[in-house]
Design an enzyme around this catalytic site. Sequence first.
Site, PDB file in Angstrom:
ATOM      1  N   PRO A 167       0.821  -1.217   0.000  1.00 19.96           N
ATOM      2  CG  PRO A 167      -0.239  -1.227   2.070  1.00 19.96           C
ATOM      3  CD  PRO A 167       0.621  -2.035   1.182  1.00 19.96           C
ATOM      4  CB  CYS A 224      -0.379   7.431   1.460  1.00 20.13           C
ATOM      5  SG  CYS A 224      -0.921   6.530   2.931  1.00 20.13           S
ATOM      6  CE1 TYR A 277       0.493   7.186  10.175  1.00 13.28           C
ATOM      7  CE2 TYR A 277       0.926   5.183   8.942  1.00 13.28           C
ATOM      8  CZ  TYR A 277       1.032   6.558   9.074  1.00 13.28           C
ATOM      9  OH  TYR A 277       1.680   7.294   8.112  1.00 13.28           O
ATOM     10  NE  ARG A 303       3.457  -2.897   5.309  1.00 13.91           N
ATOM     11  CZ  ARG A 303       3.843  -2.117   4.313  1.00 13.91           C
ATOM     12  NH1 ARG A 303       3.184  -1.013   4.017  1.00 13.91           N
ATOM     13  NH2 ARG A 303       4.882  -2.452   3.569  1.00 13.91           N
ATOM     14  NE  ARG A 333       9.800   5.410  -1.102  1.00 11.06           N
ATOM     15  CZ  ARG A 333      10.517   6.207  -0.337  1.00 11.06           C
ATOM     16  NH1 ARG A 333      11.768   6.509  -0.660  1.00 11.06           N
ATOM     17  NH2 ARG A 333       9.998   6.722   0.763  1.00 11.06           N
TER      18      ARG A 333
END
Length: 359
Positions: free
Chosen positions: A23, A25, A181, A228, A322
């Site tokens: 994932p 963002c 998070y 994750r 990336r």
Amino acid sequence: MNLLFTPIELGGLTVRNRLWVAPMCQYSAVDGVPNDWHHVHLAQFASGGAGVVIAEATAVLPEGRISPEDVGLWNDAQRDAWAPIAASIAARGAVPGIQLAHAGRKASTWSPLTGKRGTVPASDGGWQTVAPSAIAFEGLDEPVALDAAGIDAVVDAFAAAAARAVAAGFTLLEVHAAHGYLLHQFLSPLSNLRTDEYGGSLENRARLLLRVVDAVRAAAPEAAVTVRFSASDWADGGWDVAQTATVAGWAAERGAVFFDVSSGGLVAHQQITTGPGYQVPLAAEVRRTAGVAVGAVGEITSGPQAETILKAGEADVILAAREWLRDPHFGLRAATELGEPAAAPWPVQYLRARPRAQR
């Protein structure tokens, strides 16, 4: 055939290969609703040979967004906007996945696309953040510690988002407990100073994550549920790989079928030395200790590098981020690099461009 292009089965879900899209963002939504950018961005990776395409951190509550421009799944309009995106991924042969998330004390920040840093003030659309304890991430505003009702609301929101995700067509749901998070904040003793049933011992600090896994499984029994982790805070006294392996085992007992092993993000003073495959040893240790299926991520940029990791038994799946941005056809290229271009799922429209195998 190389291991990288061997199918894998996870909880009844069969995936065509082991090179997946992590994932990422995009900070490009309005009111949490994905748009044409997200559609093209994600579908191209399925055409490029990915086994699973996992959509970016998707907030389960408005206050769980990292930035005001984050995507969400807290309402049905968002669900309906995700549906054609999931369908496009599946139509191209990949498994559509989505990461369900709550940013906690790292929410309400400026999108990096703005060039600004720090907490977005209320006057510019920001909001009060929440966390296990009223301890700010360095450089951000202080959060409010969640009470029992607030914790219950977070669990309920993950369940509701999971149901919407399945309704939208996603068949793999990743619970985000990494990168500093909210769920990671509860796991780490550096950010969780609670003295109730959610703080102190490892069992208590893992309680919220395990409740979320249970809730997501109950709300989406037909989906493959994954987690994750950041397997290290890279800071003294913080969360580490041994705790990660233990909690991964507990989550597996509750039906989580796979663990995406990353690291860092909890504190600004972390000390990380990066380099090719720098997080692979963390994934390998979780796999060895907990006996669970894991994915390795972190500067994995070629087919031979990915194949070496799999053959060494350090991971079951390779996730990249990336490198897919640099080359949306990374999967097709990786097969060519491994001498088996036909092993990758080339779109029929592109077959005339597929190179011949070279040994």
